[in-house]
Design a protein around this motif. Structure first.
Motif, short mmCIF file in Angstrom:
data_model
loop_
_atom_site.label_atom_id
_atom_site.label_comp_id
_atom_site.label_asym_id
_atom_site.label_seq_id
_atom_site.Cartn_x
_atom_site.Cartn_y
_atom_site.Cartn_z
N ARG A 18 0.81 -1.22 0.00
CA ARG A 18 0.00 0.00 0.00
C ARG A 18 0.83 1.26 0.00
O ARG A 18 1.79 1.38 0.77
CB ARG A 18 -0.87 0.02 1.26
N SER A 39 -8.19 7.05 12.20
CA SER A 39 -7.32 5.90 12.37
C SER A 39 -6.94 5.32 11.01
O SER A 39 -7.79 5.18 10.13
CB SER A 39 -8.10 4.86 13.19
N GLY A 40 -5.65 5.07 10.83
CA GLY A 40 -5.20 4.46 9.58
C GLY A 40 -4.86 5.45 8.48
O GLY A 40 -4.46 5.05 7.39
N CYS A 41 -4.98 6.77 8.75
CA CYS A 41 -4.74 7.74 7.66
C CYS A 41 -3.25 7.96 7.41
O CYS A 41 -2.87 8.58 6.41
CB CYS A 41 -5.43 9.06 7.95
N GLY A 42 -2.39 7.47 8.32
CA GLY A 42 -0.95 7.57 8.07
C GLY A 42 -0.18 8.44 9.05
O GLY A 42 1.00 8.75 8.82
N LYS A 43 -0.80 8.78 10.17
CA LYS A 43 -0.14 9.66 11.14
C LYS A 43 1.14 9.02 11.69
O LYS A 43 2.20 9.65 11.74
CB LYS A 43 -1.09 10.00 12.31
N THR A 44 1.01 7.77 12.14
CA THR A 44 2.18 7.09 12.71
C THR A 44 3.28 6.95 11.65
O THR A 44 4.46 7.17 11.93
CB THR A 44 1.79 5.70 13.25
N THR A 45 2.88 6.61 10.43
CA THR A 45 3.86 6.45 9.35
C THR A 45 4.61 7.75 9.12
O THR A 45 5.85 7.76 8.99
CB THR A 45 3.13 6.01 8.05
N GLN A 82 3.06 4.85 20.48
CA GLN A 82 1.83 4.43 21.17
C GLN A 82 2.11 3.28 22.13
O GLN A 82 1.37 3.08 23.08
CB GLN A 82 0.79 4.00 20.14
N GLU A 155 -0.31 9.95 19.52
CA GLU A 155 -1.55 9.72 20.28
C GLU A 155 -1.29 9.59 21.78
O GLU A 155 -1.68 8.59 22.40
CB GLU A 155 -2.27 8.48 19.75
N1 LIG Z 1 3.89 -2.70 8.99
C1 LIG Z 1 2.95 -2.41 8.10
N2 LIG Z 1 2.84 -3.08 6.94
C2 LIG Z 1 1.88 -2.77 6.04
N3 LIG Z 1 0.98 -1.78 6.21
C3 LIG Z 1 1.04 -1.08 7.34
C4 LIG Z 1 2.00 -1.35 8.35
N4 LIG Z 1 1.79 -0.48 9.35
C5 LIG Z 1 0.76 0.28 9.01
N5 LIG Z 1 0.29 -0.07 7.79
C6 LIG Z 1 -0.83 0.54 7.07
O1 LIG Z 1 -0.50 1.88 6.83
C7 LIG Z 1 -1.67 2.71 6.94
C8 LIG Z 1 -1.35 3.87 7.87
O2 LIG Z 1 -1.09 3.37 9.17
P1 LIG Z 1 -0.64 4.34 10.35
O3 LIG Z 1 -0.34 3.48 11.52
O4 LIG Z 1 0.41 5.24 9.85
O5 LIG Z 1 -1.99 5.17 10.58
P2 LIG Z 1 -2.43 6.08 11.81
O6 LIG Z 1 -3.11 7.27 11.21
O7 LIG Z 1 -1.29 6.32 12.71
O8 LIG Z 1 -3.51 5.18 12.53
P3 LIG Z 1 -3.90 5.09 14.13
O9 LIG Z 1 -4.56 6.39 14.46
O10 LIG Z 1 -4.87 3.95 14.14
O11 LIG Z 1 -2.65 4.81 14.86
C9 LIG Z 1 -2.78 1.81 7.43
O12 LIG Z 1 -3.60 1.50 6.33
C10 LIG Z 1 -2.09 0.58 7.93
O13 LIG Z 1 -2.87 -0.54 7.72
#
Ligand SMILES: Nc1ncnc2c1ncn2[C@@H]1O[C@H](COP(=O)(O)OP(=O)(O)OP(=O)(O)O)[C@@H](O)[C@H]1O
Length: 243
Positions: A18, A39-45, A82, A155
């Motif tokens: 992805r 959740s899942g929008c990519g903040k942690t990434t 987190q 978070e």
């Molecule tokens: N190790 C990984 N391998 C593949 N995809 C991943 C991995 N970690 C996260 N993702 C995907 O990357 C996308 C962004 O995830 P991320 O953790 O950055 O979102 P987030 O906004 O921090 O979510 P949250 O608020 O739930 O922590 C999500 O669709 C997740 O499924």
């Protein structure tokens, strides 16, 4: 006027199969910046990119004028993930002294960090016996070792009661007032009002940035949750970042 603390340009990150960040650009100035999005929008990434823990496909990430992940940034960035990052079976003071040694900072900074998160009265308590909010503050104290210029908090208030959340936000502001830039992620839109500046994120893109007042005015919304929904409705997913 100070240069931005963080500058991200055209950043592309692929995780698994992805494209999680499809070419994001943003700046983080001094003060408290909220990175808000579902959740899942990519903040942690994105945060992992800032601290140099994420493989990136293309684009640039500059922190304090250096490429993210470079050696000079090691003690200039504090990062709280987190997941719990302190040892449950050690006391608050033992944890701080341990991480101070790992980071190579003066032992005296351990005491300063404990005091700055208001845990001096719990310094000799084992972390396992602290409340959730106190435990979060121990992780925060560790991140403050080395007196970072940028604090990245993923978070930090999730699951905490309103009083603890308020206390933590006050602490973030004290840290920012002392000169550090603080980037805080949250998926709870009502935390927005506590930030000097907001980055609203959706599906790996920044859909708005500005102060809470600016974003409300621009969208004609009464609160940031409404503003977010307005932006989602008027800006179909997958189309251009906000200016
Ligand atoms: N190790 C990984 N391998 C593949 N995809 C991943 C991995 N970690 C996260 N993702 C995907 O990357 C996308 C962004 O995830 P991320 O953790 O950055 O979102 P987030 O906004 O921090 O979510 P949250 O608020 O739930 O922590 C999500 O669709 C997740 O499924």
């Amino acid at each position: 006027m100070m240069k931005n603390v963080v500058e991200v340009r055209d950043l592309v990150v692929v995780r698994g199969s992805r494209e999680v960040l499809p070419g994001i650009s943003l700046d983080v100035p001094a003060g408290v910046t909220g990175l808000l999005g579902p959740s899942g929008c990519g903040k942690t990434t994105l945060m992992r990119c800032l601290v140099g823990a994420q493989q990136v496909r293309s684009g640039t990430v500059e922190v304090l004028g250096e490429p993210a992940g470079s050696a000079p940034l090691r003690t200039r960035i504090g990062y709280v993930t987190q997941a719990a990052s302190v040892y449950d079976d050690l006391t608050v003071a033992e944890n701080l002294r341990f991480f101070a040694r790992v980071l190579g900072v003066e032992p005296a900074q351990a005491d300063e960090a404990i005091a700055s998160v208001d845990l001096a009265s719990h310094r000799d308590q084992v972390v396992a016996r602290l409340s959730g909010g106190q435990r979060s503050r121990v992780s925060l104290a560790v991140a403050l070792l080395g007196k970072p210029d940028l604090l990245v908090l993923d978070e930090p208030t999730v699951g905490l009661d309103p009083v603890l959340r308020r206390d933590l936000w006050e602490l973030f502001h004290r840290i920012a007032d002392a000169g550090a830039a603080v980037l805080v992620s949250s998926h709870v839109m009502d935390e927005a009002e506590r930030c000097h500046r907001l980055l609203l994120m959706r599906e790996g893109r920044i859909i708005a940035d500005g102060s809470p007042d600016e974003i409300r005015e621009r969208t004609g919304a009464t609160d940031i949750e409404q503003a977010f929904l307005h932006l989602v409705e008027t800006q179909p997913s997958g189309e251009g970042d906000a200016a």
